[in-house]
Design a protein around this motif. Structure first.
Motif, PDB file in Angstrom:
ATOM      1  N   ILE A 123       0.745  -1.119  -0.072  1.00  0.00           N
ATOM      2  CA  ILE A 123       0.133  -0.075  -0.107  1.00  0.00           C
ATOM      3  C   ILE A 123       0.721   1.164  -0.028  1.00  0.00           C
ATOM      4  N   ILE A 124       1.961   1.143   0.944  1.00  0.00           N
ATOM      5  CA  ILE A 124       2.768   2.229   0.745  1.00  0.00           C
ATOM      6  C   ILE A 124       3.341   2.392  -0.510  1.00  0.00           C
ATOM      7  N   LYS A 125       3.918   1.613  -1.199  1.00  0.00           N
ATOM      8  CA  LYS A 125       4.418   1.636  -2.474  1.00  0.00           C
ATOM      9  C   LYS A 125       3.460   2.121  -3.380  1.00  0.00           C
ATOM     10  N   CYS A 126       2.540   1.919  -3.548  1.00  0.00           N
ATOM     11  CA  CYS A 126       1.265   2.321  -4.374  1.00  0.00           C
ATOM     12  C   CYS A 126       1.330   3.818  -4.218  1.00  0.00           C
ATOM     13  N   GLN A 127       1.023   4.364  -2.795  1.00  0.00           N
ATOM     14  CA  GLN A 127       0.824   5.728  -2.573  1.00  0.00           C
ATOM     15  C   GLN A 127       2.224   6.493  -3.064  1.00  0.00           C
ATOM     16  N   GLN A 128       3.476   6.026  -2.513  1.00  0.00           N
ATOM     17  CA  GLN A 128       4.561   6.555  -3.075  1.00  0.00           C
ATOM     18  C   GLN A 128       4.659   6.970  -4.625  1.00  0.00           C
ATOM     19  N   ASP A 129       4.214   5.821  -5.377  1.00  0.00           N
ATOM     20  CA  ASP A 129       4.621   5.788  -6.923  1.00  0.00           C
ATOM     21  C   ASP A 129       3.390   6.724  -7.377  1.00  0.00           C
ATOM     22  N   TYR A 130       2.230   6.671  -6.916  1.00  0.00           N
ATOM     23  CA  TYR A 130       1.328   7.570  -7.303  1.00  0.00           C
ATOM     24  C   TYR A 130       1.466   9.070  -7.122  1.00  0.00           C
ATOM     25  N   ARG A 131       2.246   9.198  -5.770  1.00  0.00           N
ATOM     26  CA  ARG A 131       2.390  10.743  -5.514  1.00  0.00           C
ATOM     27  C   ARG A 131       3.516  11.092  -6.661  1.00  0.00           C
ATOM     28  N   LYS A 132       4.593  10.225  -6.789  1.00  0.00           N
ATOM     29  CA  LYS A 132       5.589  10.745  -7.553  1.00  0.00           C
ATOM     30  C   LYS A 132       5.079  11.021  -9.098  1.00  0.00           C
ATOM     31  N   PHE A 133       4.313  10.181  -9.366  1.00  0.00           N
ATOM     32  CA  PHE A 133       3.856  10.295 -10.715  1.00  0.00           C
ATOM     33  C   PHE A 133       2.857  11.707 -10.941  1.00  0.00           C
ATOM     34  N   LEU A 134       2.049  12.052 -10.020  1.00  0.00           N
ATOM     35  CA  LEU A 134       1.309  13.079 -10.049  1.00  0.00           C
ATOM     36  C   LEU A 134       1.953  14.393  -9.924  1.00  0.00           C
ATOM     37  N   THR A 135       3.210  14.476  -8.953  1.00  0.00           N
ATOM     38  CA  THR A 135       3.722  15.563  -8.833  1.00  0.00           C
ATOM     39  C   THR A 135       5.211  15.761  -9.387  1.00  0.00           C
ATOM     40  N   SER A 136       5.582  14.658 -10.138  1.00  0.00           N
ATOM     41  CA  SER A 136       7.116  14.786 -10.644  1.00  0.00           C
ATOM     42  C   SER A 136       7.914  15.069  -9.717  1.00  0.00           C
ATOM     43  N   GLY A 137       7.765  14.623  -8.573  1.00  0.00           N
ATOM     44  CA  GLY A 137       8.947  15.097  -7.352  1.00  0.00           C
ATOM     45  C   GLY A 137       8.783  16.208  -6.647  1.00  0.00           C
ATOM     46  N   SER A 138       7.614  17.243  -7.003  1.00  0.00           N
ATOM     47  CA  SER A 138       7.660  18.835  -6.660  1.00  0.00           C
ATOM     48  C   SER A 138       6.508  18.455  -5.288  1.00  0.00           C
ATOM     49  N   ASN A 139       6.646  19.546  -4.513  1.00  0.00           N
ATOM     50  CA  ASN A 139       5.761  19.191  -3.190  1.00  0.00           C
ATOM     51  C   ASN A 139       4.629  20.288  -3.448  1.00  0.00           C
ATOM     52  N   PRO A 140       3.478  19.709  -3.609  1.00  0.00           N
ATOM     53  CA  PRO A 140       2.103  20.517  -4.151  1.00  0.00           C
ATOM     54  C   PRO A 140       1.682  21.081  -2.725  1.00  0.00           C
ATOM     55  N   PHE A 141       2.448  20.834  -1.607  1.00  0.00           N
ATOM     56  CA  PHE A 141       1.874  21.348  -0.360  1.00  0.00           C
ATOM     57  C   PHE A 141       2.553  22.789   0.422  1.00  0.00           C
ATOM     58  N   LEU A 142       3.432  23.366  -0.695  1.00  0.00           N
ATOM     59  CA  LEU A 142       4.095  24.353  -0.336  1.00  0.00           C
ATOM     60  C   LEU A 142       3.637  25.622  -1.316  1.00  0.00           C
ATOM     61  N   LEU A 143       3.952  26.829  -0.829  1.00  0.00           N
ATOM     62  CA  LEU A 143       3.596  27.955  -1.341  1.00  0.00           C
ATOM     63  C   LEU A 143       4.086  28.017  -2.611  1.00  0.00           C
ATOM     64  N   GLU A 144       3.291  28.574  -3.707  1.00  0.00           N
ATOM     65  CA  GLU A 144       3.676  28.929  -4.992  1.00  0.00           C
ATOM     66  C   GLU A 144       4.321  27.698  -5.745  1.00  0.00           C
ATOM     67  N   GLN A 145       3.967  26.602  -5.695  1.00  0.00           N
ATOM     68  CA  GLN A 145       4.660  25.501  -6.327  1.00  0.00           C
ATOM     69  C   GLN A 145       4.023  25.158  -7.528  1.00  0.00           C
ATOM     70  N   ASP A 146       4.744  25.115  -8.587  1.00  0.00           N
ATOM     71  CA  ASP A 146       3.990  24.899  -9.913  1.00  0.00           C
ATOM     72  C   ASP A 146       4.007  23.478 -10.481  1.00  0.00           C
ATOM     73  N   ILE A 147       2.897  22.968 -10.479  1.00  0.00           N
ATOM     74  CA  ILE A 147       2.454  21.463 -10.778  1.00  0.00           C
ATOM     75  C   ILE A 147       2.202  21.225 -12.071  1.00  0.00           C
ATOM     76  N   SER A 148       2.882  20.600 -12.897  1.00  0.00           N
ATOM     77  CA  SER A 148       2.513  20.758 -14.392  1.00  0.00           C
ATOM     78  C   SER A 148       1.519  19.477 -14.652  1.00  0.00           C
ATOM     79  N   PRO A 149       0.509  19.650 -15.317  1.00  0.00           N
ATOM     80  CA  PRO A 149      -0.456  18.747 -15.840  1.00  0.00           C
ATOM     81  C   PRO A 149       0.526  17.394 -16.486  1.00  0.00           C
TER      82      PRO A 149
END
Lengths: 401, 74
Positions: A123-149
């Motif tokens: 489960i942890i692995k799925c969660q980590q892989d999913y986050r990595k894919f969606l965010t390309s390694g950036s942190n969506p929970f910081l101010l003014e982070q650009d998350i590219s689709p």
């Protein structure tokens, strides 16, 4: 006792019936005050470390509150990513607690420790892989982070999660399980399946405990800002509540205790049917959690490009400058952060966790326990089951007098 | 409030994927099966008997400092 504090629950018994419940909390509800005087950026970095169990939900509520206070605009895509990550965490938390707790309620079912650990690891692995894919390694929970689709959805981690749910929880795909829409079909499912979830529902049926803990506690307002606004909800009223320091310890809404949990935010034909028969008794509670898991797993399979309904929008026009509220549907219920910011520094930081609503001295847990009857051993088992069904993550002890 | 203290790995039993971790003066046995490449002296966050993830010594120090400021580790 750990740093997370605990709840001391005293049940008063009179002629084999619980007639009164007293709940004393030593939970550190003011811990977020450590951010006062610190820069916003540092506080947002520290949030998921300090409150690490539902760290994604905490980080999401924190960034939403700070963005609103600072008037920062946020792309709808970034909000969709956050929402998906929170739902993934909710699913992980539900799964973990089922693997850890539910076998303990079944006399003849012990989960193989190796399988349990392997499943939790998957489960942890799925969660980590999913986050990595969606965010390309950036942190969506910081101010003014650009998350590219991302151009295409990598559904691999989600497909794997659906397979895991199929094998360990539903004995069929989550989508198929969601087609169960009556009590009769549910009964057929749990009587013909051998998962730990089916076995616990079977036991509840055999003991005729379906309505156990039934009471009339109201559900708290649901989740997103859009939904709140459509219900005529005024966020400034919520801000006013935070002026009372006691609000984060013993919250009430318009003078009433409320519940916030899977049961108060999930709906389906099956849950309606259960509610008609058993109210908010234990069968409805457990099925609500299963329904939420199946709905999340199924919905995460949707195309990432598909817009999410009802995601929060920036609300800086509603509250005053420097004052923000962030609301997130976390695994246990509604999580609310309130922040006041002055010159990029935190002036006030309050967190209202779902546990405080549910374990209010007159709240849903207390109301569920009142009226339990039988011998002490049976009441112990029923109380454990009810508390776990309402909030499985809280440290507590109870004693019968 | 779901808080988790950073704990330092003191010993590792590779056969059972268990480790002894230190939370201040308190020592505890936890499973390290959920994290990869755990080493002695690593800092980990503990929840329900499992090490959930590793954090850097700097993050651990900062987190412990925050707990102390909040009066949670007294």
């Amino acid at each position: 006792m750990g740093i997370e504090g605990f709840l001391d629950i005293q049940l008063t018994m009179n002629e084999s019936v619980i007639c009164d419940v007293e709940i004393l909390s030593s939970r550190p509800v003011y811990a977020s005050q450590v951010f006062v005087g610190k820069p916003v950026i540092e506080s947002l970095n520290m949030l998921p470390l300090l409150f690490s169990i539902c760290g994604v939900a905490q980080a999401c509520a924190g960034i939403r509150a700070c963005e609103q206070a600072l008037g920062h605009q946020i792309s709808s895509y970034a909000e969709q990513v956050r929402d998906k990550l929170v739902r993934m965490e909710t699913l992980r938390e539900h799964l973990w607690r089922i693997f850890l707790d539910w076998p303990n309620f079944l006399e003849n079912q012990s989960l193989n420790k190796k399988i349990q650990t392997q499943t939790m690891s998957d489960i942890i692995k799925c969660q980590q892989d999913y986050r990595k894919f969606l965010t390309s390694g950036s942190n969506p929970f910081l101010l003014e982070q650009d998350i590219s689709p991302v151009s295409t959805e990598n559904s691999q981690p989600i497909r794997q999660l659906n397979r895991l749910l199929e094998k360990s929880i539903f004995a069929m795909s989550p989508a198929q399980w969601l087609e169960i829409d009556t009590i009769e079909k549910l009964q057929y499912w749990y009587e013909s399946s051998e998962t730990v979830t089916a076995n616990l529902l079977k036991k509840i049926h055999q003991n005729e405990w379906q309505g156990l803990g039934r009471n009339n506690t109201k559900g708290l307002f649901t989740s997103t800002t859009d939904a709140l606004e459509s219900e005529g909800f005024d966020l400034s009223t919520l801000r006013e509540q935070f002026e009372d320091k006691n609000f984060v310890k013993k919250p009430q809404w318009y003078g009433t205790c409320c519940e916030t949990s899977s049961l108060t935010r999930v709906d389906s034909a099956l849950l309606q049917d259960l509610y008609n028969y058993w109210g908010n008794g234990i069968m409805s509670r457990l099925v609500a959690r299963l329904t939420e898991m199946a709905q999340i797993a199924h919905s995460l399979l949707d195309d990432v490009e598909q817009p999410i309904q009802n995601f929060s929008k920036n609300r800086s026009d509603i509250l005053g400058d420097g004052d923000g509220i962030g609301i997130v549907s976390a695994a246990r219920g509604l999580l609310i952060h309130h922040v006041c910011i002055e010159q990029s520094q935190i002036e006030k930081y309050q967190i209202l966790a779902p546990t405080e609503w549910n374990f209010h001295p007159q709240g849903v847990v207390a109301q569920s326990l009142i009226g339990l009857e039988g011998g002490k051993e049976q009441i112990n088992r029923q109380a454990d089951l009810l508390i776990n069904a309402i909030d499985p993550c809280v440290g507590y002890k109870f004693h019968i007098v | 409030m779901c808080l988790a203290l950073p704990a330092k790995i003191m010993t590792i039993d590779e056969g059972s994927d268990m480790a002894t971790v230190a939370l201040g003066e308190v020592k505890k046995e936890v499973s390290i099966a959920l994290i990869e490449d755990a080493k002695i002296n690593d800092y980990v966050l503990i929840h329900v008997g499992y090490a959930l993830n590793k954090i850097s010594p700097e993050e651990a120090e900062r987190t412990l400092q925050l707990f102390a400021e909040a009066g949670l580790t007294e």
